[in-house]
Write a protein that holds these residues in place. Structure first.
Motif: not given
Length: 197
Positions: A110-115, A120-126, A132-136
């Protein structure tokens, strides 16, 4: 070809064409709404809060969405086969906003925006590892509306880095465990044993 035989062939062709058209129209089934009712308990697809940004997994079993339920904006996952919400441990951080989700083919990523970092940053959840991985993490500028490729390797999002919104593509790399639908998972759900991928 004799005129009588030619007319017969034209009539037969027209009759076959009309028959196939009629059969084709008759076999078309109208769509059906299958939305479950809103429930007070909060374990259903809809609640008394706003539900937005729905995105389906490849086979339509999993539906990820953002909701204002429980007093803050968060990410929720609905299992359409079992008509229930699934837990996402660690994805919704207290006191922060999670929004604009997308989901990979088999529902693993699941990819999403989190603050949660103050912007706001893009995160990836496995969903296999609950990580969680912070992409940005070191990204300068605003980001929004992430999407993930079906296999989970590529993430795209909108970024406003130089005064206009542009598209950015992030490649997670060749060693990314892929999210590929498995025919055996259709009835049983996501495989929680990474060794069996």
């Amino acid at each position: 070809m004799k005129p009588r035989r030619k007319r017969f062939h034209q009539s037969l062709t027209l009759l076959l064409l009309l028959s196939s058209l009629t059969l084709g129209l008759g076999s078309c089934q109208p769509g059906t709404f299958i939305t479950p009712p809103t429930l007070e308990l909060g374990s259903a697809l809809n609640s008394r809060s706003a539900e937005e940004f729905p995105r389906f997994s490849y086979d339509g079993r999993y539906l990820v969405f953002a909701s204002d339920r429980q007093g803050q904006r968060g990410i929720w996952l609905y299992d359409r086969l079992n008509n229930r919400l699934l837990p996402l441990p660690g994805i919704n951080q207290p006191g922060t906003r999670q929004d604009q989700p997308d989901i990979s083919s088999d529902g693993r990523y699941i990819v999403y925006v989190s603050e949660q970092e103050g912007k706001p940053d893009i995160f990836l959840y496995d969903r296999f590892t609950f990580q969680r991985e912070q992409i940005t993490k070191n990204w300068l500028g605003e980001v929004r509306h992430p999407t993930i490729s079906g296999n989970g390797r590529l993430i795209a999002f909108e970024a406003n880095r130089q005064g206009q919104w542009d598209l950015v593509i992030y490649d997670r790399g060749l060693n990314t465990p892929l999210s590929v639908p498995n025919p055996q998972q259709k009835e049983t759900g996501i495989n929680t044993n990474p060794k069996n991928q």
